[in-house]
Design a protein around this motif. Structure first.
Motif, mmCIF file in Angstrom:
data_model
loop_
_atom_site.group_PDB
_atom_site.id
_atom_site.type_symbol
_atom_site.label_atom_id
_atom_site.label_comp_id
_atom_site.label_asym_id
_atom_site.label_seq_id
_atom_site.Cartn_x
_atom_site.Cartn_y
_atom_site.Cartn_z
ATOM 1 N N THR A 210 0.828 -1.211 0.000
ATOM 2 C CA THR A 210 0.000 0.000 0.000
ATOM 3 C C THR A 210 0.859 1.257 0.000
ATOM 4 O O THR A 210 0.500 2.273 -0.593
ATOM 5 N N ILE A 211 2.017 1.174 0.634
ATOM 6 C CA ILE A 211 2.922 2.328 0.703
ATOM 7 C C ILE A 211 3.815 2.419 -0.530
ATOM 8 O O ILE A 211 3.965 3.491 -1.136
ATOM 9 N N LEU A 212 4.395 1.290 -0.938
ATOM 10 C CA LEU A 212 5.421 1.317 -1.979
ATOM 11 C C LEU A 212 4.875 1.307 -3.409
ATOM 12 O O LEU A 212 5.436 1.960 -4.291
ATOM 13 N N LYS A 213 3.809 0.579 -3.645
ATOM 14 C CA LYS A 213 3.298 0.438 -5.011
ATOM 15 C C LYS A 213 2.854 1.773 -5.613
ATOM 16 O O LYS A 213 3.156 2.046 -6.787
ATOM 17 N N PRO A 214 2.134 2.639 -4.873
ATOM 18 C CA PRO A 214 1.752 3.925 -5.468
ATOM 19 C C PRO A 214 2.951 4.803 -5.839
ATOM 20 O O PRO A 214 2.944 5.478 -6.871
ATOM 21 N N LEU A 215 3.991 4.797 -4.999
ATOM 22 C CA LEU A 215 5.197 5.563 -5.306
ATOM 23 C C LEU A 215 5.865 5.042 -6.572
ATOM 24 O O LEU A 215 6.275 5.802 -7.448
ATOM 25 N N GLY A 216 5.962 3.727 -6.664
ATOM 26 C CA GLY A 216 6.570 3.120 -7.849
ATOM 27 C C GLY A 216 5.786 3.434 -9.107
ATOM 28 O O GLY A 216 6.370 3.683 -10.171
ATOM 29 N N LYS A 217 4.464 3.450 -9.000
ATOM 30 C CA LYS A 217 3.627 3.734 -10.158
ATOM 31 C C LYS A 217 3.826 5.165 -10.655
ATOM 32 O O LYS A 217 3.893 5.412 -11.872
ATOM 33 N N PHE A 218 3.958 6.116 -9.743
ATOM 34 C CA PHE A 218 4.170 7.501 -10.159
ATOM 35 C C PHE A 218 5.465 7.643 -10.962
ATOM 36 O O PHE A 218 5.471 8.227 -12.051
ATOM 37 N N PHE A 219 6.563 7.097 -10.449
ATOM 38 C CA PHE A 219 7.847 7.227 -11.145
ATOM 39 C C PHE A 219 7.850 6.446 -12.461
ATOM 40 O O PHE A 219 8.464 6.873 -13.442
ATOM 41 N N GLU A 220 7.137 5.320 -12.496
ATOM 42 C CA GLU A 220 7.031 4.547 -13.735
ATOM 43 C C GLU A 220 6.377 5.381 -14.833
ATOM 44 O O GLU A 220 6.889 5.462 -15.958
ATOM 45 N N ILE A 221 5.250 6.024 -14.509
ATOM 46 C CA ILE A 221 4.491 6.783 -15.510
ATOM 47 C C ILE A 221 5.192 8.089 -15.868
ATOM 48 O O ILE A 221 5.370 8.417 -17.052
ATOM 49 N N TYR A 222 5.615 8.840 -14.863
ATOM 50 C CA TYR A 222 6.095 10.204 -15.110
ATOM 51 C C TYR A 222 7.529 10.246 -15.627
ATOM 52 O O TYR A 222 7.857 11.088 -16.473
ATOM 53 N N ILE A 223 8.382 9.333 -15.121
ATOM 54 C CA ILE A 223 9.801 9.359 -15.501
ATOM 55 C C ILE A 223 10.104 8.319 -16.571
ATOM 56 O O ILE A 223 10.521 8.650 -17.690
#
Length: 273
Positions: A210-223
């Motif tokens: 719940t903590i790590l997956k949303p952060l990973g998704k943001f960097f995957e899409i944006y960067i």
């Protein structure tokens, strides 16, 4: 059928309250379709009257068991060997229409399925990065060699083992959201379906995910998928994708720890055959 054409084509579309989209979707394919199957999950708006106003449409109704199941049911109603599968908020652009017409007139074909790029219009512009384009998926295929699979609502067509695939020129134009509020409503709905489906398959809540997956998704899409090249809409897409990922796990918590039967926005007929 035109004397030049060597094969017939069915178009399969599923709908639910799509009165704003279904007419434009049908108009984009009626020039080359021999039949258009519309499988509706008991709409309460004008979807049926609009769809049945087109001569080539064969209209069916059935409860909605899930995206994969409903799309495969729509395929089962198709009478022709070759099928183009679309959502109601999608259109075949001019180049794709020409490619399909050429395909139907070709003496022979060397594939059992064709991948087609999808271009989405969102927040006032066509989104060409953020992992949204070209996003090629099989959409034109031989009925006996393909089926819809995947985790609802993130479905896709898979060719059967040994089948041959190619890429077709042209785009499916996707008018997915009318505005950002519409996107948030869709995220809320789809995250509920994912949580409900995964929980039914045995997955349980994880605080770490719940903590790590949303952060990973943001960097995957944006960067990593160059969302920053889509400008402000790209930033909004990355943030919304991150939020969507969080919601899946937050709703898993409700199902796992609070013992609710299903998220309140999952239709009661969902999962029924």
């Amino acid at each position: 059928m035109d004397g030049k054409r060597k094969r017939k084509l069915s178009v399969a579309i599923i709908t639910f309250n799509e009165e704003k989209n279904i007419g434009d979707c049908i108009r984009s394919v009626e020039s080359f379709a021999d039949e258009i199957i519309v499988l509706d999950s008991l709409s309460t708006d004008k979807t049926k009257s609009i769809a049945t106003s087109f001569p080539k449409v064969r209209f069916f109704e059935a409860p909605f068991p899930g995206h994969v199941e409903q799309k495969n049911k729509a395929i089962s109603f198709c009478q022709n060997d070759w099928i183009l599968s679309l959502d109601a908020d999608e259109r075949a652009n001019d180049e794709l229409q020409k490619s399909i017409q050429s395909f139907l007139e070709a003496e022979t074909v060397s594939a059992d399925g064709y991948k087609i790029a999808r271009l989405t219009f969102h927040l006032g512009r066509w989104i060409r990065f953020s992992g949204w384009y070209p996003q090629r998926r099989y959409r034109l295929f031989q009925k006996e060699n393909a089926e819809w699979v995947g985790e609802n609502p993130h479905d896709y067509i898979a060719l059967k083992e040994g089948s041959r695939g190619k890429v077709m020129k042209g785009d499916i134009l996707h008018y997915s959201f009318t505005d950002f509020s519409h996107q948030i409503n869709t995220i809320n709905q789809f995250s509920s379906i994912v949580a409900y489906t995964r929980y039914a398959k045995g997955e349980r809540f994880s605080l770490l995910k719940t903590i790590l997956k949303p952060l990973g998704k943001f960097f995957e899409i944006y960067i990593f998928k160059f969302g920053f090249l889509d400008g402000i809409p790209g930033l909004w897409i990355a943030l919304a994708s991150s939020f969507s990922t969080f919601l899946k796990y937050a709703k898993m918590y409700e199902l796992d720890k609070l013992n609710i039967e299903r998220p309140s926005n999952v239709r009661k007929d969902y999962g029924k055959k």
